[in-house]
Write a protein that holds these residues in place. Structure first.
Motif, PDB file in Angstrom:
ATOM      1  N   ARG A  60       0.905  -1.155   0.097  1.00 24.98           N
ATOM      2  CA  ARG A  60       0.120  -0.036  -0.120  1.00 24.98           C
ATOM      3  C   ARG A  60       0.648   1.358  -0.078  1.00 24.98           C
ATOM      4  NH1 ARG A  60      -2.453  -2.498   4.362  1.00 24.98           N
ATOM      5  NH2 ARG A  60      -1.928  -0.766   5.659  1.00 24.98           N
ATOM      6  N   THR A  61       1.921   1.326  -0.812  1.00 30.72           N
ATOM      7  CA  THR A  61       2.920   2.455  -0.897  1.00 30.72           C
ATOM      8  C   THR A  61       2.982   2.735  -2.129  1.00 30.72           C
ATOM      9  OG1 THR A  61       4.008   1.512   1.139  1.00 30.72           O
ATOM     10  CG2 THR A  61       5.027   3.092   0.162  1.00 30.72           C
ATOM     11  N   HIS A  62       2.901   4.078  -2.634  1.00 28.05           N
ATOM     12  CA  HIS A  62       3.332   4.946  -3.524  1.00 28.05           C
ATOM     13  C   HIS A  62       4.698   5.185  -3.746  1.00 28.05           C
ATOM     14  CE1 HIS A  62       1.363   7.757  -6.955  1.00 28.05           C
ATOM     15  NE2 HIS A  62       2.791   7.369  -7.085  1.00 28.05           N
ATOM     16  N   TYR A  63       5.509   4.985  -4.712  1.00 31.33           N
ATOM     17  CA  TYR A  63       7.017   5.234  -4.824  1.00 31.33           C
ATOM     18  C   TYR A  63       7.314   5.824  -6.137  1.00 31.33           C
ATOM     19  CZ  TYR A  63       7.676   1.175  -1.125  1.00 31.33           C
ATOM     20  OH  TYR A  63       7.975   0.698  -0.040  1.00 31.33           O
ATOM     21  N   GLN A  64       8.374   6.463  -6.083  1.00 33.86           N
ATOM     22  CA  GLN A  64       8.980   7.353  -7.330  1.00 33.86           C
ATOM     23  C   GLN A  64      10.401   6.914  -7.316  1.00 33.86           C
ATOM     24  OE1 GLN A  64       8.092  11.297  -8.332  1.00 33.86           O
ATOM     25  NE2 GLN A  64       9.897  11.967  -7.913  1.00 33.86           N
ATOM     26  N   VAL A  65      10.846   6.869  -8.470  1.00 30.14           N
ATOM     27  CA  VAL A  65      12.258   6.555  -8.823  1.00 30.14           C
ATOM     28  C   VAL A  65      12.742   7.760  -9.898  1.00 30.14           C
ATOM     29  CG1 VAL A  65      14.021   4.899  -9.970  1.00 30.14           C
ATOM     30  CG2 VAL A  65      12.159   3.977  -8.636  1.00 30.14           C
ATOM     31  N   ASN A  66      13.663   8.342  -9.372  1.00 26.93           N
ATOM     32  CA  ASN A  66      14.441   9.436 -10.244  1.00 26.93           C
ATOM     33  C   ASN A  66      15.862   8.927 -10.581  1.00 26.93           C
ATOM     34  OD1 ASN A  66      12.411  11.251  -8.156  1.00 26.93           O
ATOM     35  ND2 ASN A  66      12.778  12.351  -9.741  1.00 26.93           N
ATOM     36  N   ILE A  67      15.893   9.044 -11.855  1.00 25.73           N
ATOM     37  CA  ILE A  67      17.341   8.613 -12.722  1.00 25.73           C
ATOM     38  C   ILE A  67      17.950   9.928 -13.041  1.00 25.73           C
ATOM     39  CG2 ILE A  67      18.174   7.050 -14.352  1.00 25.73           C
ATOM     40  CD1 ILE A  67      14.773   6.593 -13.551  1.00 25.73           C
ATOM     41  N   ALA A  68      19.308   9.897 -12.731  1.00 26.78           N
ATOM     42  CA  ALA A  68      20.067  11.018 -13.367  1.00 26.78           C
ATOM     43  C   ALA A  68      21.263  10.250 -14.166  1.00 26.78           C
ATOM     44  CB  ALA A  68      20.695  11.877 -12.215  1.00 26.78           C
ATOM     45  N   ASN A  69      21.369  10.490 -15.395  1.00 27.03           N
ATOM     46  CA  ASN A  69      22.180   9.816 -16.360  1.00 27.03           C
ATOM     47  C   ASN A  69      23.638  10.527 -16.319  1.00 27.03           C
ATOM     48  OD1 ASN A  69      20.921   7.662 -18.057  1.00 27.03           O
ATOM     49  ND2 ASN A  69      19.479   8.762 -17.759  1.00 27.03           N
ATOM     50  N   GLY A  70      24.598  10.074 -16.501  1.00 24.67           N
ATOM     51  CA  GLY A  70      25.884  10.305 -16.521  1.00 24.67           C
ATOM     52  C   GLY A  70      25.965  11.515 -18.101  1.00 24.67           C
ATOM     53  N   THR A  71      26.797  12.395 -17.982  1.00 20.59           N
ATOM     54  CA  THR A  71      26.886  13.204 -19.190  1.00 20.59           C
ATOM     55  C   THR A  71      27.376  12.545 -20.305  1.00 20.59           C
ATOM     56  OG1 THR A  71      28.912  14.378 -18.319  1.00 20.59           O
ATOM     57  CG2 THR A  71      26.932  15.461 -17.847  1.00 20.59           C
ATOM     58  N   THR A  72      28.127  11.547 -20.156  1.00 24.57           N
ATOM     59  CA  THR A  72      29.040  10.952 -21.236  1.00 24.57           C
ATOM     60  C   THR A  72      28.323   9.605 -21.830  1.00 24.57           C
ATOM     61  OG1 THR A  72      30.484   9.750 -19.814  1.00 24.57           O
ATOM     62  CG2 THR A  72      31.199  11.731 -20.544  1.00 24.57           C
ATOM     63  N   ASN A  73      27.048   9.300 -21.291  1.00 21.34           N
ATOM     64  CA  ASN A  73      26.464   8.014 -21.744  1.00 21.34           C
ATOM     65  C   ASN A  73      25.892   8.308 -23.154  1.00 21.34           C
ATOM     66  OD1 ASN A  73      26.449   7.438 -19.121  1.00 21.34           O
ATOM     67  ND2 ASN A  73      24.233   7.200 -18.624  1.00 21.34           N
ATOM     68  N   THR A  74      26.012   7.516 -23.857  1.00 26.22           N
ATOM     69  CA  THR A  74      25.671   7.544 -25.126  1.00 26.22           C
ATOM     70  C   THR A  74      23.914   7.354 -25.414  1.00 26.22           C
ATOM     71  OG1 THR A  74      26.219   5.208 -25.922  1.00 26.22           O
ATOM     72  CG2 THR A  74      27.734   6.686 -26.477  1.00 26.22           C
ATOM     73  N   GLU A  75      23.461   6.583 -24.376  1.00 22.29           N
ATOM     74  CA  GLU A  75      21.903   6.478 -24.243  1.00 22.29           C
ATOM     75  C   GLU A  75      21.617   6.500 -22.610  1.00 22.29           C
ATOM     76  OE1 GLU A  75      19.875   3.446 -26.444  1.00 22.29           O
ATOM     77  OE2 GLU A  75      21.151   3.521 -27.984  1.00 22.29           O
ATOM     78  N   ASN A  76      20.643   6.806 -22.220  1.00 23.00           N
ATOM     79  CA  ASN A  76      20.204   6.845 -20.934  1.00 23.00           C
ATOM     80  C   ASN A  76      19.954   5.251 -20.607  1.00 23.00           C
ATOM     81  OD1 ASN A  76      20.106   9.702 -20.867  1.00 23.00           O
ATOM     82  ND2 ASN A  76      17.855   9.823 -21.588  1.00 23.00           N
ATOM     83  N   VAL A  77      20.168   5.319 -19.267  1.00 29.69           N
ATOM     84  CA  VAL A  77      19.848   4.034 -18.642  1.00 29.69           C
ATOM     85  C   VAL A  77      18.407   3.596 -18.556  1.00 29.69           C
ATOM     86  CG1 VAL A  77      22.129   3.819 -17.364  1.00 29.69           C
ATOM     87  CG2 VAL A  77      19.942   4.544 -16.325  1.00 29.69           C
ATOM     88  N   ILE A  78      17.970   2.277 -18.873  1.00 34.19           N
ATOM     89  CA  ILE A  78      16.560   1.916 -18.584  1.00 34.19           C
ATOM     90  C   ILE A  78      16.493   1.320 -17.156  1.00 34.19           C
ATOM     91  CG2 ILE A  78      14.888   0.617 -19.398  1.00 34.19           C
ATOM     92  CD1 ILE A  78      15.978   1.082 -22.288  1.00 34.19           C
ATOM     93  N   VAL A  79      15.482   1.715 -16.315  1.00 35.26           N
ATOM     94  CA  VAL A  79      15.200   1.122 -15.064  1.00 35.26           C
ATOM     95  C   VAL A  79      13.873   0.623 -14.936  1.00 35.26           C
ATOM     96  CG1 VAL A  79      15.159   1.743 -12.611  1.00 35.26           C
ATOM     97  CG2 VAL A  79      16.873   2.975 -14.032  1.00 35.26           C
ATOM     98  N   GLN A  80      14.143  -0.416 -14.323  1.00 34.04           N
ATOM     99  CA  GLN A  80      12.821  -1.543 -14.426  1.00 34.04           C
ATOM    100  C   GLN A  80      12.509  -2.054 -12.688  1.00 34.04           C
ATOM    101  OE1 GLN A  80      13.693  -4.472 -17.210  1.00 34.04           O
ATOM    102  NE2 GLN A  80      12.374  -3.587 -18.857  1.00 34.04           N
TER     103      GLN A  80
END
Length: 142
Positions: A60-80
């Motif tokens: 019964r808990t509502h969560y949030q996940v914030n993702i900050a990507n490295g500036t040199t990443n060629t693509e953003n990471v995917i979080v599941q």
């Protein structure tokens, strides 16, 4: 001179994957309650297969996940986030990656956080899990 350049390169690489990413992810969290953060480092050889983290979540808990990507990443990471084989939430939808996603946990237990990157190169990120709201039994969304 080459030793100095090597040290500067190593410091620059660490900085773009370290404290600044954590500050960015925490800043994007807003007024929600911090629970846990995940330091994500994906070497090129394993960026597509990714890495896994375990986290215990409450019912019964509502969560949030914030993702900050490295500036040199060629693509953003995917979080599941998974409950067994069931996907509860992800920052990837309709071919786009987002810097935030929310989900509601319906039962207390251990969950898996899968992180990967389709770029096939080194990638880093910081993810912050935060508490949005706890519901009573009667308030729980259906």
């Amino acid at each position: 001179m080459s030793l100095l350049a090597l040290v500067a390169c190593a410091v620059g690489s660490h900085a773009q994957c370290g404290d600044e990413l954590m500050k960015q992810a925490l800043g994007a969290m807003g007024n929600y309650q911090y629970i846990k953060d995940f330091d994500i480092k994906l070497p090129a050889a394993s960026s597509k297969t990714g890495t896994k983290f375990s986290v215990v979540l409450n019912s019964r808990t509502h969560y949030q996940v914030n993702i900050a990507n490295g500036t040199t990443n060629t693509e953003n990471v995917i979080v599941q986030i998974f409950d067994g084989d069931k996907l509860l939430g992800t920052n990837f939808a309709n071919g786009k990656t987002f810097s935030v996603f929310q989900f509601i946990c319906s039962k207390t237990g251990a969950y898996k956080l899968n992180v990967f990157c389709n770029g096939g190169t080194d990638a880093c990120a910081r993810a912050v899990l935060s508490l949005v709201k706890q519901y009573s039994e009667a308030e729980m969304p259906k």
